[in-house]
Design an enzyme around this catalytic site. Sequence first.
Site, PDB file in Angstrom:
ATOM      1  N   ASN A   1      10.571   2.288   2.181  1.00 25.09           N
ATOM      2  CA  ASN A   1       9.863   1.300   2.997  1.00 25.09           C
ATOM      3  C   ASN A   1      10.340  -0.127   2.732  1.00 25.09           C
ATOM      4  O   ASN A   1       9.633  -1.096   3.023  1.00 25.09           O
ATOM      5  CB  ASN A   1       8.351   1.412   2.780  1.00 25.09           C
ATOM      6  CG  ASN A   1       7.780   2.645   3.450  1.00 25.09           C
ATOM      7  OD1 ASN A   1       8.379   3.196   4.372  1.00 25.09           O
ATOM      8  ND2 ASN A   1       6.621   3.091   2.983  1.00 25.09           N
TER       9      ASN A   1
ATOM     10  N   MET B   1       3.450   2.170  -7.515  1.00 24.32           N
ATOM     11  CA  MET B   1       4.088   3.115  -6.600  1.00 24.32           C
ATOM     12  C   MET B   1       5.601   2.986  -6.590  1.00 24.32           C
ATOM     13  O   MET B   1       6.295   3.973  -6.373  1.00 24.32           O
ATOM     14  CB  MET B   1       3.535   2.965  -5.182  1.00 24.32           C
ATOM     15  CG  MET B   1       4.028   4.111  -4.311  1.00 24.32           C
ATOM     16  SD  MET B   1       3.350   4.187  -2.674  1.00 24.32           S
ATOM     17  CE  MET B   1       4.105   5.743  -2.133  1.00 24.32           C
TER      18      MET B   1
ATOM     19  N   GLY C   1       0.774  -1.231   0.000  1.00 27.48           N
ATOM     20  CA  GLY C   1       0.000   0.000   0.000  1.00 27.48           C
ATOM     21  C   GLY C   1       0.808   1.285   0.000  1.00 27.48           C
ATOM     22  O   GLY C   1       0.273   2.345  -0.313  1.00 27.48           O
ATOM     23  N   ASP C   2       2.094   1.206   0.353  1.00 26.21           N
ATOM     24  CA  ASP C   2       2.940   2.403   0.380  1.00 26.21           C
ATOM     25  C   ASP C   2       4.362   1.986  -0.001  1.00 26.21           C
ATOM     26  O   ASP C   2       5.326   2.277   0.702  1.00 26.21           O
ATOM     27  CB  ASP C   2       2.910   3.030   1.780  1.00 26.21           C
ATOM     28  CG  ASP C   2       3.468   4.451   1.814  1.00 26.21           C
ATOM     29  OD1 ASP C   2       3.729   5.011   0.728  1.00 26.21           O
ATOM     30  OD2 ASP C   2       3.653   4.994   2.924  1.00 26.21           O
ATOM     31  N   LEU C   3       4.464   1.305  -1.136  1.00 24.43           N
ATOM     32  CA  LEU C   3       5.704   0.608  -1.486  1.00 24.43           C
ATOM     33  C   LEU C   3       6.622   1.491  -2.323  1.00 24.43           C
ATOM     34  O   LEU C   3       6.472   1.594  -3.539  1.00 24.43           O
ATOM     35  CB  LEU C   3       5.393  -0.688  -2.230  1.00 24.43           C
ATOM     36  CG  LEU C   3       6.584  -1.629  -2.449  1.00 24.43           C
ATOM     37  CD1 LEU C   3       7.217  -2.042  -1.128  1.00 24.43           C
ATOM     38  CD2 LEU C   3       6.150  -2.862  -3.229  1.00 24.43           C
TER      39      LEU C   3
END
Length: 301
Positions: free
Chosen positions: A211, A238, A205-207
């Site tokens: 991260n 992303m 989801g926030d790659l």
Amino acid sequence: MIGLKKGKWHNWKKRRHFMSEFDDIVKKKVLSYHSVAGGDINEAFQIQTEDGTFFVKMNTISNLDMFIQERKGIEAMAACHVIGTPHILQSGTTNHHSYLLMDYIESGKRIESYWQVFAQQLANMHRTFVGNQFGFSSNNYIGSTPQINTFCDSWITFFKDYRLRPMLNRNKENLYASDIQRLSKIMDHLDEILIEPEQPSLVHGDLWSGNVMTGKDGKAWLIDPACYYGDAEVDIAMTELFGGFPQTFYTTYRQYGCLRSGYEKRKNVYNLYHLLNHLYLFGYGYYGSVLHCIEKIERSW
């Protein structure tokens, strides 16, 4: 304290304050600690105790839910048993802060096949069966922005109603009326751009590169997720938004069939969500990127 400047006095008091909290959090004698990078939202520390090294993220007590939801995301990825994630010990509050405590990830040297193995592991996470609906067991956060995860049978409906529309509503003061009209038109025609996946995937989801860590085993470990069940393509999109990964990563990932024909057009819609979030969180500096993304989407249908 005689001769101690005011700034140093406050730092000394803060140090004693944190030491006391760390003792309460880890339930062990703290030998030392130091501040480490924890992103734009939290304070983060590496804590050395008699029984090992730990990592703790801290925020205000009112932000405890952010840590609770991060923990759920990490544990969901860990449950797939295919890629490295931090071992979460607990989340909670002290008298002054909320916190998330986990084992410290020791960094290692990347193995020679690092990017190929990472792509394989991520594809295996994306291919793990997680049910037939899109969403998640609870709402969570993308950065510090609330993210709605109400379960939905349709991916296109989910992305329109629980990703793009809330982000558009948050940015109405940051956009011109003409921009809002263009975004509304994109949402009205979303079924002409996106397609329904064969099945939902657990996505990070926030790659982006910030991260992903290299663990002691030399392989990729995932941190700081904003997990939900969605289209696997959102994660790959992303990774391309802020610099991208080496081509060997994408070549390997494609071999596992998680990217379908037309991805190059769809990725702009998926990254529009993140650009709107950056516009909302960080301001006008991202306005041009949002407009450029809108233009690419408009040219794609």
